[in-house]
Design a protein around this motif. Structure first.
Motif, PDB file in Angstrom:
ATOM      1  N   LEU A  21     -22.243 -30.082 -21.315  1.00  0.00           N
ATOM      2  CA  LEU A  21     -21.885 -28.969 -20.429  1.00  0.00           C
ATOM      3  C   LEU A  21     -21.567 -29.503 -19.033  1.00  0.00           C
ATOM      4  O   LEU A  21     -22.077 -29.032 -18.029  1.00  0.00           O
ATOM      5  N   ASP A  24     -17.661 -34.177 -19.500  1.00  0.00           N
ATOM      6  CA  ASP A  24     -18.254 -33.970 -20.831  1.00  0.00           C
ATOM      7  C   ASP A  24     -18.418 -35.255 -21.629  1.00  0.00           C
ATOM      8  O   ASP A  24     -19.182 -35.275 -22.596  1.00  0.00           O
ATOM      9  N   SER A  58     -12.060 -28.855 -24.059  1.00  0.00           N
ATOM     10  CA  SER A  58     -11.450 -27.524 -24.018  1.00  0.00           C
ATOM     11  C   SER A  58     -10.193 -27.512 -24.875  1.00  0.00           C
ATOM     12  O   SER A  58      -9.696 -28.565 -25.292  1.00  0.00           O
ATOM     13  N   ILE A 109     -12.852 -22.526 -23.128  1.00  0.00           N
ATOM     14  CA  ILE A 109     -13.803 -23.467 -22.537  1.00  0.00           C
ATOM     15  C   ILE A 109     -15.134 -22.752 -22.327  1.00  0.00           C
ATOM     16  O   ILE A 109     -15.167 -21.548 -22.039  1.00  0.00           O
ATOM     17  N   ASP A 110     -16.224 -23.487 -22.488  1.00  0.00           N
ATOM     18  CA  ASP A 110     -17.555 -22.919 -22.308  1.00  0.00           C
ATOM     19  C   ASP A 110     -17.723 -22.471 -20.852  1.00  0.00           C
ATOM     20  O   ASP A 110     -17.609 -23.285 -19.921  1.00  0.00           O
ATOM     21  N   ARG A 137     -20.178 -21.861 -19.152  1.00  0.00           N
ATOM     22  CA  ARG A 137     -21.288 -22.475 -18.420  1.00  0.00           C
ATOM     23  C   ARG A 137     -20.831 -23.713 -17.631  1.00  0.00           C
ATOM     24  O   ARG A 137     -21.561 -24.182 -16.754  1.00  0.00           O
ATOM     25  N   LYS A 138     -19.638 -24.205 -17.925  1.00  0.00           N
ATOM     26  CA  LYS A 138     -19.110 -25.362 -17.188  1.00  0.00           C
ATOM     27  C   LYS A 138     -18.398 -24.951 -15.902  1.00  0.00           C
ATOM     28  O   LYS A 138     -18.046 -25.822 -15.090  1.00  0.00           O
ATOM     29  N   GLU A 168     -14.113 -18.111 -24.293  1.00  0.00           N
ATOM     30  CA  GLU A 168     -15.062 -19.053 -24.885  1.00  0.00           C
ATOM     31  C   GLU A 168     -14.395 -19.833 -26.027  1.00  0.00           C
ATOM     32  O   GLU A 168     -13.427 -19.350 -26.645  1.00  0.00           O
ATOM     33  N   PRO A 169     -14.891 -21.036 -26.361  1.00  0.00           N
ATOM     34  CA  PRO A 169     -14.271 -21.843 -27.417  1.00  0.00           C
ATOM     35  C   PRO A 169     -14.180 -21.142 -28.767  1.00  0.00           C
ATOM     36  O   PRO A 169     -13.197 -21.331 -29.504  1.00  0.00           O
ATOM     37  N   ASP A 170     -15.184 -20.302 -29.115  1.00  0.00           N
ATOM     38  CA  ASP A 170     -15.151 -19.664 -30.438  1.00  0.00           C
ATOM     39  C   ASP A 170     -14.097 -18.562 -30.526  1.00  0.00           C
ATOM     40  O   ASP A 170     -13.871 -17.991 -31.597  1.00  0.00           O
TER      41      ASP A 170
END
Length: 608
Positions: free
Chosen positions: A168, A220, A229, A243-244, A246-247, A264-266
């Protein structure tokens, strides 16, 4: 004396731990009714440096090189490495449990053909292989009467109970003072490439491409400022970055949202499925896109277009701001290199220094610049027989004392916000042998031949590769690695698509930065490599009938004169080296302390 912040010198796991892991993994394969499994040294984006959570190959067998593959069957297992890592793999891998095999000639598929049995089910993780790699595996299985099985979850992860969490690292904005081009202008140039491809959208599966396009950097993975990402770029409409969150700081999110949606990535999978359901043609990078993406698009009714990511070539051609930045970075780095080389000449002949001492000293001198972000790869510090291991990485167990009569090969680089460096020097400790001088001089002559090359615009690296090898070939010797690789701008120190090698098919364009690093390695004795970075520039040839290019050397560090057989050099070669050393003195000397100035003056004296 010194301390390294960016590198560790620990041995990879070995012995009983690896034996137990292999046994547990085989039990998991049997539970899943698989006859075997393929474990690449890869993450979902085929990055050279991967997060600890993705180091599956090292975890299962102990091999820590940057390229490799393992195949585990019920009764036998093999690790496949290229010529750079043959010696390293032999040292790290337990020969009682694994055989070490070539990665390229012959390829792993040949080994599979000899070891798979009819009815076998070979598993693979489609997120860790490109589609081309998966197709080669499928063909090998079909020939053997076996089946290739794409798994939904990786069986190795099921037994890797202490697997680290995904990274992260915070995302930072890479400002225009370093990038030299806005995200809007880059996106316009990328979209102009989609029309000829016949693509409705492009998936950026390479985090380097995402970082370059949107002018961000991250933390990362080690040594490369990557924010892991993805991005989806439609030919018309607003792109999306996956991209997450939280970053992302508030400022980083604001920066990205100026030019893209942030998810988000998902969210990548449903976004691709929705687009593919319209029948869209979606371009994928054949070098980095996971086979899972091809399968997903196809299953949803879309048309995957596999080919070269257009961003790769756009990124490789540096703009004037990036070129100016990398020149500044190299001048800064040259001060650290001069201090280091003077230190080695002063301290190493006593026999008290080790390979690790050399790594720590060089990193310390680079930290003293006040601008070092990271080393651009783990420093290769090899003396004596360790120098003959092309990608040697010193550990506390392998650490060797630097002794008089040895050669010290030190290959290192730095990540600065304005540029990335990569340099190799071979240093004589005491009096070198006649063989060392002969081999070094042949390597130097090849290096000079490439640095002085003039070539038509559009020439490829394969056309130039023989220039660096010719004097070695005359003695019946060679080196088993490419002569040069591309280098990024505060990104990967190993950047495509251009390279100088037997396989370098991409035309070299003005603004590209490549390494020039011929070498020679005598197993069990010593290694030699001389590496500078070169910028492709226009060559002004009076009366030229076509555009011509050449190289401008960026690296500024003395080449060890004690290792040169001057009688073997031509007047032109002597002139090149004297001019190079004069430039090193001019650019670097004013920034040095008095003692290092004295050393530099001696190290750069003219040969003529």
């Amino acid at each position: 004396m010194f301390e390294a912040l960016f590198q560790t010198f620990e041995e990879p796991d070995s012995g009983v731990a690896l034996t137990a892991r292999l046994a547990a993994f085989r039990e998991e394969l049997l539970r899943r009714k698989l006859s075997g499994f393929v474990i690449p040294r890869a993450d979902q984006q085929q990055n050279e440096y991967v997060a600890p959570s993705e180091e599956r190959l090292a975890w299962i067998c102990g091999f820590t090189g940057s390229a490799g593959l393992a195949i585990v069957l019920v009764a036998e297992a093999a690790v496949f490495v290229d010529g750079r890592y043959t010696l390293q793999a032999a040292q790290q891998v337990d020969g009682r449990a694994w055989s070490v095999q070539p990665l390229v000639e012959p390829p792993p598929e040949n080994w599979l053909g000899a070891h798979l049995k009819p009815g076998d089910r070979l598993g693979f993780d489609p997120w860790l292989h490109t589609s081309a790699a998966a197709e080669r595996l499928a063909q090998a299985c079909a020939k053997a009467g076996a089946e290739l099985v794409a798994v939904d979850s990786n069986p190795l992860d099921a037994v890797w109970v202490e697997r680290p969490a995904p990274p992260l690292g915070p995302v930072a904005v890479h400002g225009l003072q370093f990038a030299g081009e806005s995200e809007a202008d880059k996106l316009a140039r990328i979209r102009a490439e989609l029309g000829p491809l016949g693509a409705d959208a492009l998936v950026l599966s390479d985090s380097h491409a995402v970082a370059w396009t949107f002018n961000i950097r991250g933390a990362d993975v080690s040594h490369t400022p990557l924010p892991l990402s993805y991005a989806l770029l439609p030919r018309d409409g607003r792109p999306t970055i996956f991209i997450d969150a939280r970053k992302l700081s508030n400022s980083a999110r604001d920066h990205l949202e100026h030019s893209a949606e942030v998810k988000e990535p998902d969210a990548l999978t449903p976004a691709l499925q929705t687009l593919a359901q319209t029948g869209a043609a979606i371009a994928l990078d054949s070098a980095t896109a996971a086979d899972a993406l091809t399968r997903l698009i196809t299953a949803a009714g879309g048309k995957p277009l596999r080919g070269a990511d257009p961003v790769t070539l756009l990124k490789a051609v540096k703009n004037p701001t990036e070129i100016a930045g990398t020149k500044t970075a190299h001048r800064r780095d040259a001060v650290a290199l001069a201090r280091f080389l003077a230190f080695i000449d002063r301290e190493a002949p006593s026999g008290k220094l080790t390979e690790i001492d050399a790594v720590e000293a060089l990193e310390s001198f680079r930290r003293d610049t006040g601008a070092l972000k990271d080393v651009s790869f783990p420093t290769i510090s090899g003396t004596g027989p360790n120098g003959a291991i092309v990608h040697y990485r010193v550990t506390r167990k392998s650490n060797r004392r630097i002794a008089p009569g040895d050669l010290l090969l030190i290959d290192s680089g730095a990540q600065y916000q304005d540029g990335t460096t990569d340099v190799t020097r071979t240093i004589a400790i005491g009096e070198p042998s006649a063989e060392m001088r002969d081999r070094f001089t042949r390597v130097l002559r090849g290096h000079i031949a490439l640095a002085r090359a003039v070539f038509p615009d559009g020439s490829t690296g394969a056309q130039l590769d023989t220039l660096a090898r010719q004097f070695l070939w005359q003695a019946g010797i060679d080196f088993e690695h490419g002569t040069g690789h591309g280098v990024g701008s505060y990104l990967s120190v190993h950047e495509g698509p251009a390279r100088i090698s037997k396989l370098g098919t991409t035309p070299l364009k003005r603004g590209m930065i490549l390494s020039n690093e011929p070498g020679y390695y005598k197993a069990g004795s010593f290694g030699i490599r001389i590496e500078n970075l070169e910028l492709v520039v226009e060559a002004a040839i009076v009366g030229a009938e076509k555009p011509m290019n050449g190289f401008e050397t960026l690296t500024l560090a003395p080449i060890d004169r004690r290792l040169i057989d001057v009688c073997s050099l031509s007047d032109a070669e002597i002139g090149w080296l004297d001019d190079y050393h004069a430039r090193v003195r001019h650019d670097v000397r004013p920034q040095l302390d008095e003692a290092t100035k004295v050393w530099l003056d001696a190290a750069t004296q003219p040969l003529a």
